[in-house]
Write an enzyme that holds these catalytic residues in place. Structure first.
Site, short mmCIF file in Angstrom:
data_model
loop_
_atom_site.label_atom_id
_atom_site.label_comp_id
_atom_site.label_asym_id
_atom_site.label_seq_id
_atom_site.Cartn_x
_atom_site.Cartn_y
_atom_site.Cartn_z
N ARG A 281 0.83 -1.23 0.00
CA ARG A 281 0.00 0.00 0.00
C ARG A 281 0.86 1.27 0.00
O ARG A 281 0.54 2.26 0.67
CB ARG A 281 -0.95 0.04 1.20
CG ARG A 281 -1.97 -1.07 1.25
CD ARG A 281 -2.95 -1.01 0.07
NE ARG A 281 -3.95 -2.02 0.25
CZ ARG A 281 -3.77 -3.31 -0.11
NH1 ARG A 281 -2.66 -3.69 -0.69
NH2 ARG A 281 -4.73 -4.18 0.09
N SER B 111 -10.61 0.29 3.54
CA SER B 111 -9.79 0.14 4.75
C SER B 111 -9.24 1.50 5.16
O SER B 111 -8.59 2.17 4.36
CB SER B 111 -8.60 -0.78 4.46
OG SER B 111 -9.06 -2.01 3.98
N GLU C 237 -4.27 4.27 5.84
CA GLU C 237 -4.17 3.96 4.41
C GLU C 237 -4.80 5.10 3.61
O GLU C 237 -4.35 5.46 2.54
CB GLU C 237 -4.90 2.64 4.13
CG GLU C 237 -4.84 2.23 2.67
CD GLU C 237 -5.43 0.86 2.39
OE1 GLU C 237 -5.20 -0.08 3.17
OE2 GLU C 237 -6.14 0.76 1.38
C1 FAD Z 1 -15.32 0.39 -0.78
C2 FAD Z 1 -13.86 0.58 -1.04
C3 FAD Z 1 -13.04 -0.53 -1.21
C4 FAD Z 1 -11.68 -0.39 -1.45
N1 FAD Z 1 -10.91 -1.50 -1.62
C5 FAD Z 1 -9.58 -1.38 -1.86
C6 FAD Z 1 -8.77 -2.54 -2.06
O1 FAD Z 1 -9.25 -3.67 -2.04
N2 FAD Z 1 -7.45 -2.36 -2.28
C7 FAD Z 1 -6.88 -1.13 -2.34
O2 FAD Z 1 -5.67 -1.04 -2.54
N3 FAD Z 1 -7.64 0.00 -2.19
C8 FAD Z 1 -8.96 -0.10 -1.95
N4 FAD Z 1 -9.73 1.02 -1.77
C9 FAD Z 1 -9.10 2.35 -1.84
C10 FAD Z 1 -9.21 3.03 -3.23
O3 FAD Z 1 -10.16 2.40 -4.01
C11 FAD Z 1 -7.86 3.04 -3.96
O4 FAD Z 1 -6.86 3.62 -3.18
C12 FAD Z 1 -7.93 3.79 -5.29
O5 FAD Z 1 -6.75 3.61 -6.02
C13 FAD Z 1 -8.18 5.28 -5.10
O6 FAD Z 1 -8.42 5.83 -6.38
P1 FAD Z 1 -9.11 7.25 -6.54
O7 FAD Z 1 -9.04 7.61 -7.98
O8 FAD Z 1 -10.45 7.24 -5.94
O9 FAD Z 1 -8.11 8.15 -5.70
P2 FAD Z 1 -8.42 9.49 -4.90
O10 FAD Z 1 -9.15 9.18 -3.64
O11 FAD Z 1 -9.01 10.52 -5.80
O12 FAD Z 1 -6.94 9.94 -4.54
C14 FAD Z 1 -6.15 9.16 -3.67
C15 FAD Z 1 -4.79 9.87 -3.49
O13 FAD Z 1 -4.09 9.89 -4.72
C16 FAD Z 1 -3.89 11.25 -5.18
N5 FAD Z 1 -4.14 11.21 -6.63
C17 FAD Z 1 -5.29 10.84 -7.26
N6 FAD Z 1 -5.10 10.84 -8.59
C18 FAD Z 1 -3.82 11.22 -8.81
C19 FAD Z 1 -3.02 11.42 -9.98
N7 FAD Z 1 -3.49 11.22 -11.21
N8 FAD Z 1 -1.72 11.83 -9.81
C20 FAD Z 1 -1.21 12.05 -8.57
N9 FAD Z 1 -1.93 11.89 -7.43
C21 FAD Z 1 -3.21 11.47 -7.55
C22 FAD Z 1 -4.86 12.10 -4.39
O14 FAD Z 1 -4.36 13.42 -4.20
C23 FAD Z 1 -4.94 11.33 -3.08
O15 FAD Z 1 -3.86 11.66 -2.24
C24 FAD Z 1 -11.11 0.91 -1.54
C25 FAD Z 1 -11.94 2.03 -1.39
C26 FAD Z 1 -13.30 1.88 -1.15
C27 FAD Z 1 -14.18 3.08 -1.03
#
Ligand code: FAD
Length: 357
Positions: A183, A257, A353
């Site tokens: 992670r 998480s 996380e």
């Molecule tokens: C129900 C649920 C289940 C989940 N299950 C998992 C799982 O099984 N495994 C897992 O690893 N994660 C899991 N996650 C967490 C999440 O899905 C991941 O971390 C995902 O990659 C986040 O993507 P996002 O586009 O929503 O990021 P965001 O929430 O928009 O951003 C996350 C971080 O990355 C930065 N960021 C976003 N895009 C960029 C970019 N293009 N360049 C630079 N920085 C950027 C943001 O500033 C922030 O700090 C889960 C979340 C939820 C809600």
């Protein structure tokens, strides 16, 4: 990191930049309620959606974003954003090369992660099936090296391109440049906030190799009556397991998480396991041991806890939830109380996380 290809690309971008008229969607004083999976109603002074590298370049020419947003599924917004939020909406899926065994696919940072996984399933390209239904966008996936059911993004990662806000250049990152870990990556730790990921190239198998080491997957395949699974079966099993176990952010605000599973050394593990024989534990790198943060939190009595609209999910102690009108500050306070009690009982500090803003 390969600067020369980055520079070439930058030249291409700048050339394009001068010949294109750009049309960015800007919103002033807008709520981010529908842009974060916790559903916090915080305000952004300015929200801009960028759909191309050119648009991003133009924007960063004059402005400094306070927050970069993908799908908003891994962020805890504790306050209004008094400045610019950039939403990365760069789309596109392109097959860049192939050999006898693999196909290389470049994907825009703004593509939805699960839609891309479905795209690969339709073409029978193996590698991402265990990562089905993880919320969010492709550009954020390398940030914490998303993982689930025994597989991590790094296993199918080839390279990515990111805009360096410090040097104002585009760089390519190969797998070792990203320093992927559990992670974690360079983008979440050492160089947090420095790079904006533009696209990610995956290397996928033409002849898939299945990962069914997780008992839950094997059990689900059995229930489905599948004896010789395909990657599509694995994807379907993962989707079923996730739907039955995790709260859907569309129904109840959460970011999956909240904490990472803590990794402890052998001596700490032995002292804890002598006291808590039933404590779940998994071998990790270099003789270390990964413990289940959810189990530790549950032992401290937090599962199902609720105060106002901030709570701990009734089935998943690792998932903090917003039942409606909780604020990010309330969830953060709750997370700190949980952490204190875990430290007191087990002598372990939990790292978040979720990204806290
Ligand atoms: C129900 C649920 C289940 C989940 N299950 C998992 C799982 O099984 N495994 C897992 O690893 N994660 C899991 N996650 C967490 C999440 O899905 C991941 O971390 C995902 O990659 C986040 O993507 P996002 O586009 O929503 O990021 P965001 O929430 O928009 O951003 C996350 C971080 O990355 C930065 N960021 C976003 N895009 C960029 C970019 N293009 N360049 C630079 N920085 C950027 C943001 O500033 C922030 O700090 C889960 C979340 C939820 C809600």
């Amino acid at each position: 990191m390969t600067g020369s290809s980055g520079l070439l690309r930058l030249f291409r971008i700048l050339t394009l930049f001068e010949s294109q008229s750009l049309n960015m969607v800007t919103q002033k004083n807008t709520s981010l309620l529908s842009y974060n999976s916790f559903h916090f109603d915080v305000n952004a002074s300015e929200l801009v959606s960028v759909k191309s590298v050119n648009e991003l370049q133009e924007l960063l020419h004059t402005k400094t974003p306070l927050l970069v947003l993908g799908g908003g599924s891994n962020i805890l917004l504790t306050r209004n954003v008094e400045g610019l939020v950039v939403k990365i909406d760069i789309l596109g899926i392109e097959e860049v090369k192939e050999d006898n065994t693999h196909i290389y696919v470049r994907v825009g940072a703004g593509e939805n992660w699960h839609s891309f996984v479905e795209y690969t399933m339709k073409r029978n390209w193996g590698g991402l099936e265990n990562l089905s239904l993880i919320p969010g966008n492709v550009g954020a996936a390398p940030i914490q090296n998303i993982g689930a059911y025994g597989v991590e993004l790094k296993d199918s990662f080839y390279e990515l391109e990111a805009y360096d806000r410090k040097e104002k250049k585009v760089y390519s990152f190969a797998v070792n440049d990203c320093r992927f870990a559990y992670r974690d990556s360079i983008f979440k730790s050492a160089e947090k906030g420095r790079y904006i990921i533009l696209n990610v190239t995956f290397v996928l198998r033409k002849t898939p190799v299945l990962h069914t080491s997780y008992g839950a997957i094997r059990e689900e395949l059995k229930i489905m009556g599948v004896k010789s699974p395909t990657i599509q079966d694995i994807s379907a099993a993962v989707i079923k397991i996730r739907r039955s176990k995790l709260p859907d952010p569309a129904d109840i605000g959460n970011a999956g998480s909240f904490f990472k599973n803590p990794v402890v050394d052998q001596s700490k593990f032995l002292s804890l396991s002598s006291k808590y024989a039933e404590m779940p534990a998994y071998p990790h790198e270099d003789q270390s041991v990964k413990l289940a943060a959810g189990w530790l939190i549950e032992q401290c009595g937090w599962k199902g806890y609720r105060k106002g609209d901030a709570g701990v999910h009734k089935d998943q102690a690792l998932v903090l939830v917003n039942y409606g009108k909780a604020t990010g500050r309330e969830i953060l306070d709750l997370s700190e109380k949980i952490n204190l009690s875990v430290t007191k009982k087990f002598g372990i500090h939990l790292d978040s996380e979720v990204n806290i803003f």
